[in-house]
Design a protein around this motif. Structure first.
Motif, PDB file in Angstrom:
ATOM      1  N   SER A 127      17.819  38.151  34.225  1.00 41.49           N
ATOM      2  CA  SER A 127      17.521  37.901  35.634  1.00 41.49           C
ATOM      3  C   SER A 127      16.113  38.393  35.950  1.00 41.49           C
ATOM      4  O   SER A 127      15.526  39.168  35.192  1.00 41.49           O
ATOM      5  N   ILE A 128      15.611  37.966  37.098  1.00 44.33           N
ATOM      6  CA  ILE A 128      14.320  38.467  37.557  1.00 44.33           C
ATOM      7  C   ILE A 128      14.429  39.959  37.846  1.00 44.33           C
ATOM      8  O   ILE A 128      13.490  40.708  37.606  1.00 44.33           O
ATOM      9  N   ALA A 129      15.582  40.392  38.331  1.00 45.20           N
ATOM     10  CA  ALA A 129      15.778  41.826  38.578  1.00 45.20           C
ATOM     11  C   ALA A 129      15.583  42.613  37.291  1.00 45.20           C
ATOM     12  O   ALA A 129      14.913  43.650  37.283  1.00 45.20           O
ATOM     13  N   GLY A 130      16.146  42.123  36.200  1.00 52.74           N
ATOM     14  CA  GLY A 130      16.010  42.814  34.923  1.00 52.74           C
ATOM     15  C   GLY A 130      14.587  42.831  34.413  1.00 52.74           C
ATOM     16  O   GLY A 130      14.074  43.872  33.986  1.00 52.74           O
ATOM     17  N   GLU A 147      18.265  28.951  34.795  1.00 51.25           N
ATOM     18  CA  GLU A 147      19.153  28.077  35.565  1.00 51.25           C
ATOM     19  C   GLU A 147      19.700  28.783  36.795  1.00 51.25           C
ATOM     20  O   GLU A 147      20.099  28.145  37.740  1.00 51.25           O
ATOM     21  N   SER A 148      19.716  30.120  36.758  1.00 52.55           N
ATOM     22  CA  SER A 148      20.262  30.860  37.889  1.00 52.55           C
ATOM     23  C   SER A 148      19.278  30.861  39.054  1.00 52.55           C
ATOM     24  O   SER A 148      18.088  30.646  38.883  1.00 52.55           O
ATOM     25  N   SER A 149      19.800  31.120  40.224  1.00 53.86           N
ATOM     26  CA  SER A 149      18.951  31.130  41.413  1.00 53.86           C
ATOM     27  C   SER A 149      18.150  32.435  41.469  1.00 53.86           C
ATOM     28  O   SER A 149      18.501  33.430  40.855  1.00 53.86           O
ATOM     29  N   VAL A 150      17.088  32.420  42.241  1.00 55.78           N
ATOM     30  CA  VAL A 150      16.240  33.587  42.408  1.00 55.78           C
ATOM     31  C   VAL A 150      16.960  34.579  43.316  1.00 55.78           C
ATOM     32  O   VAL A 150      17.541  34.197  44.336  1.00 55.78           O
ATOM     33  N   ALA A 151      16.913  35.854  42.965  1.00 60.99           N
ATOM     34  CA  ALA A 151      17.564  36.892  43.758  1.00 60.99           C
ATOM     35  C   ALA A 151      16.984  36.911  45.169  1.00 60.99           C
ATOM     36  O   ALA A 151      15.780  36.734  45.362  1.00 60.99           O
ATOM     37  N   PHE A 152      17.857  37.129  46.138  1.00 60.59           N
ATOM     38  CA  PHE A 152      17.424  37.063  47.536  1.00 60.59           C
ATOM     39  C   PHE A 152      16.318  38.071  47.823  1.00 60.59           C
ATOM     40  O   PHE A 152      15.374  37.762  48.547  1.00 60.59           O
TER      41      PHE A 152
END
Length: 189
Positions: A9-12, A80-85
Motif C-alpha cells: 500500500s501507499i501507507a507501507g 489495483e487498490s484505491s489510494v488511502a483517504f
C-alpha cells in the motif's frame, strides 16, 4: 544492487520511506516517484513500491544509472487498490507526496494510537497536519479522549469544546490542535 519491495500500500511505502529519510535529504519528485540521492545511489518510493539502489562507490556513472532506474520504476504498474483517504486528502491540500508520511503504530508515542497520516504543508517549518479515520464515531471519540488525557501531562489546554481542543506545550510553548468530525480525527502539531 537494486532492492525493490512491494509494501502492499501507499501507507507501507511512505512509512518506510519516511524512516529512511533524514531532515537533510533533498527529496525530489519525478512523476509518481519520490526519491533522494545517497552518496552511492538513491532511495525512493512509487505508489506501493519502495526501492533502494546502491553502487560500490560514489561516481557519476552510478548516479546516472540510478536516475535511469528511477525512470524504469515509473513504468511499474499502478496498484489495483484505491489510494488511502489520508494520502489523497493531504495531496488535495497541496502537500507534495514527498512530504506525506504514514505512521502505522505508536502515533504521538502512544501505543493506542495507530494509522495516522501526516503532511508538512511548509517544509521550512516543523509543523505537521495529521488525519486519522476510525472505524466508527464512537471509536474516534474514544481515541480523541485518550490522546487528550495523555497530552495533559505535557500540555496546557488553552481551549476545549466537545469536538476541538487547542493545547500549548508547557516548556516548548508549541501548539497542538486536534478536532473530531464524524469518524475523523484531524489537527496540527
Amino acid at each position: 544492487s537494486i532492492e525493490l519491495y512491494n509494501q502492499g500500500s501507499i501507507a507501507g511505502s511512505s512509512g518506510i520511506f519516511a524512516e529512511h529519510r533524514s531532515p537533510e535529504s533533498q527529496v525530489e519528485q519525478e512523476g509518481a516517484n519520490t526519491f533522494f540521492e545517497t552518496s552511492i545511489g538513491l532511495i525512493g518510493r512509487k505508489d506501493h513500491f519502495f526501492y533502494r539502489i546502491a553502487g560500490n562507490r560514489s561516481s557519476e556513472s552510478i548516479r546516472n544509472k540510478s536516475r535511469q532506474l528511477v525512470q524504469s520504476f515509473s513504468e511499474l504498474p499502478a496498484p489495483e487498490s484505491s489510494v488511502a483517504f489520508g494520502y489523497q486528502l493531504l495531496q488535495d491540500l497541496n502537500i507534495k507526496p514527498a512530504d506525506i508520511r504514514h505512521q502505522a503504530v505508536n502515533v504521538f508515542q502512544y501505543d493506542f494510537a495507530r494509522d495516522f497520516w501526516f503532511g508538512k504543508p511548509d517544509t521550512t517549518s516543523l509543523a505537521e497536519i495529521f488525519v486519522h479515520q476510525s472505524e466508527s464515531e464512537e471509536d474516534a471519540l474514544q481515541l480523541l479522549t485518550q490522546i487528550l488525557e495523555e497530552h495533559q501531562y505535557e500540555y496546557q489546554i488553552i481551549r476545549k469544546t466537545e469536538d476541538l481542543a487547542l493545547l500549548q506545550h508547557n516548556f516548548l510553548k508549541s501548539y497542538f490542535i486536534v478536532a473530531l468530525q464524524d469518524s475523523f480525527i484531524f489537527g496540527a502539531d
